[in-house]
Design an enzyme around this catalytic site. Structure first.
Site, PDB file in Angstrom:
ATOM      1  N   GLU A  79     -32.492   9.826-135.681  1.00  0.00           N
ATOM      2  CA  GLU A  79     -32.692   8.706-136.594  1.00  0.00           C
ATOM      3  C   GLU A  79     -34.010   8.844-137.353  1.00  0.00           C
ATOM      4  O   GLU A  79     -35.041   9.167-136.782  1.00  0.00           O
ATOM      5  CB  GLU A  79     -32.680   7.377-135.822  1.00  0.00           C
ATOM      6  CG  GLU A  79     -31.371   7.090-135.104  1.00  0.00           C
ATOM      7  CD  GLU A  79     -30.192   6.897-136.063  1.00  0.00           C
ATOM      8  OE1 GLU A  79     -30.405   6.750-137.271  1.00  0.00           O
ATOM      9  OE2 GLU A  79     -29.041   6.913-135.556  1.00  0.00           O
ATOM     10  N   CYS A 142     -29.683  -0.821-130.617  1.00  0.00           N
ATOM     11  CA  CYS A 142     -30.384   0.461-130.761  1.00  0.00           C
ATOM     12  C   CYS A 142     -31.429   0.396-131.867  1.00  0.00           C
ATOM     13  O   CYS A 142     -32.582   0.795-131.674  1.00  0.00           O
ATOM     14  CB  CYS A 142     -29.399   1.596-131.035  1.00  0.00           C
ATOM     15  SG  CYS A 142     -28.506   2.080-129.553  1.00  0.00           S
ATOM     16  N   HIS A 166     -29.397   9.014-131.526  1.00  0.00           N
ATOM     17  CA  HIS A 166     -28.071   8.575-131.082  1.00  0.00           C
ATOM     18  C   HIS A 166     -27.297   9.791-130.579  1.00  0.00           C
ATOM     19  O   HIS A 166     -27.369  10.876-131.174  1.00  0.00           O
ATOM     20  CB  HIS A 166     -27.300   7.920-132.236  1.00  0.00           C
ATOM     21  CG  HIS A 166     -27.450   6.429-132.281  1.00  0.00           C
ATOM     22  ND1 HIS A 166     -28.001   5.761-133.360  1.00  0.00           N
ATOM     23  CD2 HIS A 166     -27.115   5.459-131.384  1.00  0.00           C
ATOM     24  CE1 HIS A 166     -27.993   4.448-133.104  1.00  0.00           C
ATOM     25  NE2 HIS A 166     -27.460   4.247-131.916  1.00  0.00           N
TER      26      HIS A 166
END
Ligand code: PCA
Length: 215
Positions: A79, A142, A166
């Site tokens: 991310e 998240c 992730h």
């Protein structure tokens, strides 16, 4: 020894298993050389997740924090950015459904990962595994943890770095049999995460390649 905190989540929604916690434990059991990994499981609840995370950061005093979560991704999904909003039709494990509330009132709209995300992705590719740079961690727990982590690191005045990855489902999870998610065995995923961890610890700066997307 370099101390690292790796977090994973408890199961949420319909699932009874979350590979992000299994992967965190695999990293603790078999860390990269010279690294001491503490794995901590976070509750999948907006409020409680950040309380547990903050306590773990204080107790472990890590040089780097890597938070992990489950998402229907094709590989190691690194991310780039956490946004200051909770908004998801799925209820968290405390029964809360978020509808667009800020995570930190008057906080910045977003924080970037402070890990060398492109370098990490490239290193994973070169070891024969798929990795990608993701431009959204969603707006569920998240992203909440990623934003809360980066806010903590930005405001606590320490040199700690942090980021969020992730990971995919595992082959035996129901979403895979229903055709809703790609999958990878968790020990394979953990191999990729070890590469991310050692690359992020060895390099603060990123590499100069274009990996963004048109979409
Ligand atoms: N995945 C969810 C929350 C917990 C997890 O493992 C998410 O992507 O927000």
């Amino acid at each position: 020894m370099t101390r690292v905190l790796v977090t994973g989540f408890e199961p949420f929604d319909q699932d009874t298993y979350n590979p992000s916690w299994a992967a965190a434990r695999l990293l603790q059991e078999d860390p990269p050389a010279g690294v001491e990994v503490t794995a901590v499981q976070l509750p999948c609840a907006y409020g409680e997740s950040l309380r547990v995370l903050r306590k773990a950061v204080l107790e472990t005093d890590p040089a780097l924090v890597l938070s992990l979560g489950l998402s229907p991704r094709s590989g190691i999904s690194i991310e780039r950015v956490a946004i200051n909003v909770d908004d998801c039709p799925v209820a968290d494990n405390a029964g809360r459904t978020a509808k667009g509330e800020p995570i930190v009132t008057d906080g910045p709209a977003a924080y970037f990962s402070t890990l060398p995300i492109k370098r990490c992705a490239k290193e994973v590719w070169q070891n024969g595994m798929y990795a990608e740079i993701s431009h959204t961690a969603g707006a569920f727990v998240c992203n909440h943890v990623f934003y809360g982590l980066m806010h903590l690191l930005a405001t606590e005045g320490k040199q700690r770095r942090g980021g969020f990855v992730h990971i995919p489902h595992t082959p035996e999870m129901p979403a895979v049999a229903q055709g809703r998610a790609p999958s990878l065995p968790v020990d394979f995923t953990a191999r990729g995460l070890r590469i991310v961890l050692s690359t992020a610890l060895a390099h603060e700066s990123d590499i100069d390649i274009a990996v963004g997307a048109t979409h």
